[in-house]
Every structure is written in structure tokens, then in C-alpha cells.
Write an enzyme that holds these catalytic residues in place. Structure first.
Site, short mmCIF file in Angstrom:
data_model
loop_
_atom_site.label_atom_id
_atom_site.label_comp_id
_atom_site.label_asym_id
_atom_site.label_seq_id
_atom_site.Cartn_x
_atom_site.Cartn_y
_atom_site.Cartn_z
N LYS A 203 0.85 -1.19 0.00
CA LYS A 203 0.00 0.00 0.00
C LYS A 203 0.89 1.24 0.00
CE LYS A 203 -3.53 2.47 2.50
NZ LYS A 203 -4.59 2.41 3.52
N ARG A 213 -10.74 10.06 1.72
CA ARG A 213 -10.58 10.75 3.01
C ARG A 213 -11.72 11.75 3.21
NH1 ARG A 213 -4.01 11.12 2.82
NH2 ARG A 213 -3.67 8.88 2.86
N LYS A 257 -2.27 -1.52 -3.82
CA LYS A 257 -3.12 -0.34 -3.72
C LYS A 257 -2.28 0.92 -3.80
CE LYS A 257 -6.17 1.91 -0.50
NZ LYS A 257 -6.56 1.99 0.87
N TYR A 322 -15.18 0.89 -6.56
CA TYR A 322 -16.46 1.59 -6.39
C TYR A 322 -17.35 1.39 -7.61
CZ TYR A 322 -13.88 3.70 -2.57
OH TYR A 322 -13.14 3.87 -1.44
C1 PBG Z 1 -6.95 3.70 5.42
C2 PBG Z 1 -7.54 3.39 4.09
C3 PBG Z 1 -7.46 4.25 3.01
C4 PBG Z 1 -8.14 3.63 1.97
C5 PBG Z 1 -8.63 2.42 2.43
N1 PBG Z 1 -8.24 2.28 3.76
C6 PBG Z 1 -6.88 5.59 2.86
C7 PBG Z 1 -5.63 5.96 3.50
O1 PBG Z 1 -4.73 5.14 3.69
O2 PBG Z 1 -5.50 7.12 3.83
C8 PBG Z 1 -8.29 4.25 0.61
C9 PBG Z 1 -9.47 3.84 -0.18
C10 PBG Z 1 -9.72 4.69 -1.37
O3 PBG Z 1 -9.03 5.69 -1.65
O4 PBG Z 1 -10.67 4.34 -2.07
N2 PBG Z 1 -6.89 2.75 6.35
#
Ligand code: PBG
Length: 335
Positions: A203, A213, A257, A322
């Protein structure tokens, strides 16, 4: 390619199979199906709420009753699972995000409601503290530092709470070291050996999470950035080490991701480990396609399908997106 082509132009004409629809379908190397998708869903407390998210046209925050309807729709479309994420407003966030451990929190209540109504659908819970902390970080903040081992202890408890509420997959998205093994042990010690772990293994600290967010209410509260725990977008070998570690610790599946900007990582992970590998097409990727399509600058449906196909071609077994319902509807109406 290992073998050179047997024929050459003009005997060989690679356009030949592209001439008709039946032939293009027959020669297709990669296919998409509803069963490739996990539908990402944003939750909000209340009843009968579908609150649009500005940066994600077509996606709304859903109250538990509406999430049940979304689950029913996804199930009927052939989508195997949902990934749920809770919105929390600033007043309900605390420094250590205790709400993550509340067995009656929004995530748990929604899981129970969905499992009552649509027991056959899979449910995935994000394991991290960011929807619940007043600083928006995924872990515990101590003197300006995200502390690893204390965070892992809480995440283990969060994973057990989620599993007990009915989640089938826990997906640690926090990037703390050692969390997959600790969560596996914690689940097993609680007698929960059937719940899977899908590790957000690689990630990246990405700008593409921006709309998410906003969606979960972290945008205004996040202090600083997540670069001390999420990966540097410059690194690929490190992703392989992260994946190796998570698989060794007992992850059932690994995830890369964001998605589209990291297709090389998906490719390398799949080829190196041959393990179940998922891509997360994150909020910003969704927003880019929707925004451009909204302006009439590209064909939104085609861009959606092409991006989803790219994940499969790169080696992903499935995609958290999504777009899941929208894409599944399209697939089910095409032949
Ligand atoms: C955080 C988390 C994030 C996403 C899923 N879990 C964002 C981050 O790390 O700030 C992102 C999902 C998305 O952007 O669709 N635990």
C-alpha cells in the site's frame, strides 16, 4: 515471447481476427465478470441516508438499511463481496480511536444487518484506526510518531471485533509491521480460524486516496501524511518483500493499492508468488474517470471497463472497486 511467429506478413495478418465481434470475443485473452469484483461501500450512521460524496459522483454514504439494499443488489448481480468503510464526523473521533473496538459501532451493526438479510454475500472489514482517530492516522500517535507495536495490539482486537460481528475477511490497511501474523494469532486464539485475512500488502502513500478521506471524514482532520508507514511510490522490490512477509505471516490474499498506477507491482507480485492477488481501484481513480466523463471528455463506461480489464490482464484475481455494481450491470447486459 519464447517462440518466434511461424508466419510473416503477408501470410500473417494480425488484423484478421479483429474483423468481427464473434472473433474478437473468441480471441480475447482476458475476461471480466461480476465475480471479479468486491464492491467498496461507504457507511454513515442513521436511517434512510444516501448522502452524495462530492468527489465521487454516483457514490453515496449509506446508512445500514441502505447498505442492506446495496448488498442485495450486489448479490443479485453476482458480486461476491462488499468492502465496508465507515464515515465518522470529527466530534466522534478520539485520539486513540476507541470506537474501532466498540462491538456496536457502525461497522458491526451494518454487518449484522447485512448478514441477516443477505447471508450469502461476503463482507470485508478494513482494519485500521483512521476512521476513528481525531488525527486521521491509521495508528496510535505518540509524541508525533505513529507507534507500531502498540497499534498492532489494538488492530488485533479490532479484527476480532469485526470477525465476531460477521465479517468474513479482515483487511489490515494500516501498514504496521507484523500486523498480519498478530491478527492471525489473535483470530485463532479467539477460535475464529475461518475468517480470512486479505493484507493490504503493498500500500503506497498515494495522492489517489483524496476522495476517500473526504468520504470517511478524515480529510479535514488528517495531520501530516502517512509516509512513515505507507510505501514510497518509487519502490517496487520493497513491495515484493512486503508481500513475502504478509504471506509468511498467514495472509490468505494480498492486495496492491492503488491500482492503475501500480500495474507493474501487480504483475510482479502475481508472477513471483502465484498467490491470490487483488487490486484496489481507489477513490481517486474512480473520481478521475467520473470527472472526465462528467465533462464529456471521455466515455465513462468504456474507461471504466478498460481500467478493470487492465487489472485482470496484469494478473489480478479480483478488484476492489467503487464501480463494481455499475460494471456488473453492464457485463450482465452485454452478452
Ligand atoms: C486507510 C484506508 C485508506 C483507503 C482504504 N483504507 C486511505 C488511506 O490510507 O488514507 C483508501 C481507499 C480509497 O481511496 O478508495 N486505512
Amino acid at each position: 515471447m519464447n517462440t518466434p511467429p511461424l508466419a510473416r506478413f503477408p501470410a500473417l495478418r494480425l488484423r484478421r481476427p479483429r474483423q468481427t465481434d464473434w472473433s474478437r470475443r473468441l480471441f480475447s485473452e482476458t475476461t471480466l465478470a461480476a465475480s471479479d469484483f468486491i464492491q467498496a461501500v461507504i457507511l454513515k450512521d442513521g436511517e434512510n441516508i444516501r448522502e452524495p460524496i462530492d468527489a465521487m459522483p454516483g457514490i453515496a454514504r449509506l446508512s445500514p438499511d441502505q447498505a442492506v439494499l446495496a448488498a442485495r443488489e450486489a448479490y443479485d448481480l453476482g458480486i461476491p463481496a462488499l468492502a465496508l468503510f465507515p464515515y465518522t464526523d470529527a466530534d466522534h473521533r478520539t485520539p486513540d480511536g476507541e470506537e474501532a473496538l466498540n462491538p456496536d459501532n457502525l461497522m458491526c451493526r451494518t454487518a449484522r444487518a447485512i448478514k441477516d438479510a443477505v447471508p450469502e454475500i461476503g463482507l470485508m472489514a478494513d482494519i485500521a484506526l483512521d476512521p476513528y482517530t481525531d488525527h486521521g492516522h491509521d495508528g496510535l500517535l505518540r509524541n508525533g510518531v505513529i507507534v507500531n507495536d502498540q497499534t498492532v495490539e489494538i488492530l488485533v482486537r479490532q479484527a476480532v471485533v469485526m470477525a465476531e460481528a460477521g465479517y468474513d475477511i479482515v483487511a489490515p490497511s494500516d501498514m504496521m509491521d507484523g500486523r498480519v501474523g498478530a491478527i492471525r494469532t489473535g483470530l485463532d486464539d479467539a477460535g475464529i480460524d475461518t475468517v480470512q485475512i486479505m493484507a493490504y500488502a503493498a500500500k503506497y502513500a498515494s495522492a489517489f486516496y483524496g476522495p476517500y478521506r473526504e468520504a470517511i471524514g478524515s480529510a479535514g482532520v488528517l495531520r501530516g501524511d502517512k509516509r512513515t508507514y505507507q510505501m514510497n511510490p518509487a519502490n517496487a522490490d520493497e513491495a515484493l518483500r512486503e508481500v513475502a512477509l504478509d504471506l509468511a505471516e498467514g495472509a490468505d490474499a494480498v492486495m496492491v493499492k492503488p491500482g492503475l498506477a501500480y500495474l507493474d507491482i501487480i504483475w510482479r507480485v502475481k508472477n513471483q508468488f502465484r498467490a491470490p492477488t487483488f487490486a484496489f481501484q481507489v477513490s481517486g481513480e474512480y473520481a478521475m474517470i467520473k470527472a472526465a466523463a462528467g465533462h464529456g471528455w471521455l466515455d465513462g463506461e468504456r474507461a471504466m471497463m478498460e481500467s478493470l480489464l487492465a487489472f485482470k490482464r496484469a494478473g489480478a484475481d479480483g478488484v476492489i472497486t467503487y464501480f463494481a455494481s455499475e460494471a456488473a450491470k453492464l457485463l450482465n447486459t452485454q452478452r
